[in-house]
Every structure is written in C-alpha cells, then in structure tokens.
Design an enzyme around this catalytic site. Structure first.
Site, PDB file in Angstrom:
ATOM      1  N   LYS A 173      -4.084  18.496   6.552  1.00 21.26           N
ATOM      2  CA  LYS A 173      -2.774  18.892   5.984  1.00 21.26           C
ATOM      3  C   LYS A 173      -2.962  20.323   5.463  1.00 21.26           C
ATOM      4  O   LYS A 173      -3.466  20.119   4.318  1.00 21.26           O
ATOM      5  CB  LYS A 173      -1.862  18.235   5.642  1.00 21.26           C
ATOM      6  CG  LYS A 173      -1.477  17.205   6.590  1.00 21.26           C
ATOM      7  CD  LYS A 173      -0.551  16.340   5.937  1.00 21.26           C
ATOM      8  CE  LYS A 173      -0.228  15.352   7.309  1.00 21.26           C
ATOM      9  NZ  LYS A 173       1.675  14.539   6.813  1.00 21.26           N
ATOM     10  N   ARG A 246      -5.349   4.453  11.785  1.00 20.75           N
ATOM     11  CA  ARG A 246      -6.174   5.078  10.666  1.00 20.75           C
ATOM     12  C   ARG A 246      -5.192   4.228   9.809  1.00 20.75           C
ATOM     13  O   ARG A 246      -6.103   3.272   8.249  1.00 20.75           O
ATOM     14  CB  ARG A 246      -4.467   5.895  10.729  1.00 20.75           C
ATOM     15  CG  ARG A 246      -5.033   7.051   8.533  1.00 20.75           C
ATOM     16  CD  ARG A 246      -4.059   7.948   9.342  1.00 20.75           C
ATOM     17  NE  ARG A 246      -3.936   8.840   7.630  1.00 20.75           N
ATOM     18  CZ  ARG A 246      -4.235   9.630   7.624  1.00 20.75           C
ATOM     19  NH1 ARG A 246      -5.325   9.870   8.066  1.00 20.75           N
ATOM     20  NH2 ARG A 246      -4.295  10.012   6.316  1.00 20.75           N
ATOM     21  N   HIS A 269      -5.122  11.952   1.442  1.00 20.14           N
ATOM     22  CA  HIS A 269      -3.749  11.685   1.031  1.00 20.14           C
ATOM     23  C   HIS A 269      -3.912  12.877  -0.907  1.00 20.14           C
ATOM     24  O   HIS A 269      -5.227  12.076  -1.360  1.00 20.14           O
ATOM     25  CB  HIS A 269      -3.864  10.410   0.124  1.00 20.14           C
ATOM     26  CG  HIS A 269      -2.682   9.874   1.743  1.00 20.14           C
ATOM     27  ND1 HIS A 269      -3.185   8.232   1.657  1.00 20.14           N
ATOM     28  CD2 HIS A 269      -2.445   9.823   2.864  1.00 20.14           C
ATOM     29  CE1 HIS A 269      -2.426   7.742   2.392  1.00 20.14           C
ATOM     30  NE2 HIS A 269      -2.237   9.113   3.168  1.00 20.14           N
ATOM     31  N   TYR A 278      -1.389   1.162   1.165  1.00 17.24           N
ATOM     32  CA  TYR A 278      -2.164   0.196   1.821  1.00 17.24           C
ATOM     33  C   TYR A 278      -2.796  -1.185   0.968  1.00 17.24           C
ATOM     34  O   TYR A 278      -3.219  -2.089   1.534  1.00 17.24           O
ATOM     35  CB  TYR A 278      -3.079   0.803   2.518  1.00 17.24           C
ATOM     36  CG  TYR A 278      -3.262   1.828   2.808  1.00 17.24           C
ATOM     37  CD1 TYR A 278      -2.395   1.777   4.663  1.00 17.24           C
ATOM     38  CD2 TYR A 278      -2.889   3.367   3.226  1.00 17.24           C
ATOM     39  CE1 TYR A 278      -2.372   2.616   5.641  1.00 17.24           C
ATOM     40  CE2 TYR A 278      -1.871   4.400   3.911  1.00 17.24           C
ATOM     41  CZ  TYR A 278      -2.231   3.501   4.966  1.00 17.24           C
ATOM     42  OH  TYR A 278      -2.048   4.642   6.701  1.00 17.24           O
TER      43      TYR A 278
END
Length: 297
Positions: A173, A246, A269, A278
């Site tokens: 991203k 993922r 991230h 997570y």
C-alpha cells in the site's frame, strides 16, 4: 465545478500525492459518491462544498436508519473528513463541516483464520500434475509463507522474485516496498511452477509470475474463487475470506513465538496496533487449548 469534479480532483490528489492503491481510491470514491447522492436528493440540493455540520448529521442518521454498521459509518466519516480538509487546504472553504462530528466507536472484530491442519488440507488440494493446479499450489504456498495480500500476490512480477535468496520484494500500500522471506516449501513449489507450468500458461509476453489461464494477469476475484474451490475439495468448513491465509500466516507465527514487530514488518503494517489484533487471536487459541486439555480448566 460540479460535485463530481470536486470529488475527482480530490481523488487525483490522493493518488498523486500519497500513491494510494486503486482499491483504496475506489473505496473513497464510493463513500463520497454515496454522500453526494444523498445531498442532491435533499430538497435544497446543496453543492457539496456548501454542506453544514447539520447536513452531515442528517446523513449519518440516514445511514444508521438503514442499519449500516458502525465500522462502515466510521469509514464514511473518515473519507468525508479527508475530503473537506483537502478543500480547506486548497482555500475553497474556510472550515470543514465535520469539525464537531465525533468518530463513532467501533468494536474491533477478530480476523477469521484457519487451524494449521486446515491450512495443510487446503494447500494439499490442488492437482499438481495440471499447470493450473501447479500454479495454484505455488500461489497458496507463497501466500501462507509470506502473508501477502491477495492483490500483492496476483500482481507479482518476475523481477520481484529472488530464487537464489528465497525472498520476495513486495510492493504494498502507498507504494511501500518490503522484503519477505518465502521459506523452503514455497520456494520449491515456485521453482516447480516456473520450470514445468508457467510456459504452458503464457500465451503472450508477460512478466506476471502467476498468469491466468488466458495467459495474462490474474484478478483478485479469480484467485478468491480458486481458494473457495480448494476449500470445498479439502472439506475446510471454517469461514473464508480473501485474507484468510494472511491471517493464518500471522496467527501461526505468533503461536510459535515470533516477535510481533517482525510479523508487522512482514505484513507491511505501518502501525504496530494493526498487527496487535493477531495477539488476541493467538491468546484466544491458547485459552481454547487450555480449556480442552487442562484437568482444572
């Protein structure tokens, strides 16, 4: 300018200044067009830069009445805030109409994941004697080994795969790049696909690592349908999403003692808090195991 022109000018600025992905831009466009449709349907049909905080509140009340979830409403407010702050910066308006609008509280839902056995079953489902099956096997192995987003996986080019060092250069991203190790198993199946399967699929010159059966780049939707197909073959009953592997990648790493910041880097991230969800998944798994196996649970 017309309302749509203000929206498109803002989206162009997002793309040019921040390099946001097509999917992110599309999400902003969708949220802004829904708001634009709402205000044009009102009696006075205001221009989009003339709305007030009362108009925003009416729009949010309308969304709540429609039963839209708080997470969706929070995203809509975020898009509108960014839109109006841009036009404040461009000196088209003096202040944003969202200055007094609070962000709705959202509950953070835990990502759906698979057990390690379910992952093994899913990864064993493709028929590796078939070029498409071999391609899918390599893709699934790479997805689980690296935690790539599906959009990153289907967009992989040959120059991004380094077989000698067994790493993938991922373009994520905002144009950010990261190096992710692929592991021996994924490396093996990628090598097998490149040697035995890829040339049978490529019909035109392409540098996509994983071409479609038409010999061109594959869409996210196509690969998602392939995952669902193999889940049926493997009799995997757990809920699936395009990011299931993922999520499994991150959760299973943490279950086996991986450092949270290492997982953050591999997932791409920018904020550690995004990765921390997570740890909740991993702790829920530990609680479940404790309840099942401890004599005093």
């Amino acid at each position: 300018m017309e309302n749509t022109q203000y929206i498109e000018a803002f989206l162009d600025a997002l793309f040019l200044e921040q390099g946001l992905s097509e999917n992110t831009i599309a999400a902003y466009r969708s949220d802004l067009e829904k708001f634009e449709h709402f205000i044009t349907e009102q009696g006075d049909a205001k221009q989009i830069l003339e709305v007030t905080s009362q108009d925003i509140e009416q729009y949010l009340a309308y969304r709540v009445d429609k039963g839209l979830k708080s997470k969706s409403n929070a995203r809509a407010i975020s898009a509108l805030k960014r839109f109006y702050l841009y036009w404040v910066r461009e000196k088209q308006i003096e202040q944003t109409p969202l200055a007094t609008i609070a962000q709705p509280k959202t509950t953070q839902s835990l990502p759906k994941t698979l057990s390690e056995q379910e992952v093994e079953d899913l990864l064993s489902a493709p028929d590796c004697d078939d070029p498409l099956g071999l391609r899918d096997k390599a893709m699934l192995e790479l997805l689980y080994a690296t935690g790539l987003r599906v959009s990153e996986l289907v967009g992989l080019r040959m120059e991004q795969i380094n077989l000698r060092q067994a790493v993938v250069l991922v373009r994520g991203k905002g144009g950010k790049e990261r190096l992710v190790p692929m592991g021996e198993e994924a490396l093996h199946w990628i090598e097998q696909f490149l040697k035995k399967g890829r040339s049978l699929l490529v019909k035109h010159a392409t540098d996509f690592v994983f071409p479609s059966k038409r010999g061109i780049g594959m869409t996210r939707q196509t690969f998602w349908h392939r995952i669902k197909h193999y889940a049926i073959l493997a009799n995997v009953k757990s809920p699936l999403s395009p990011h299931t592997l993922r999520h499994a990648f991150a959760t299973h790493l943490l279950n086996h003692g991986a450092d949270l910041r290492v997982v953050q880097m591999m997932l791409g991230h920018s904020d550690l808090s995004t990765t921390q969800i997570y740890t909740h998944v991993a702790s829920e798994r530990l609680k479940s195991l404790h309840q099942q196996h401890h004599p005093r649970a």
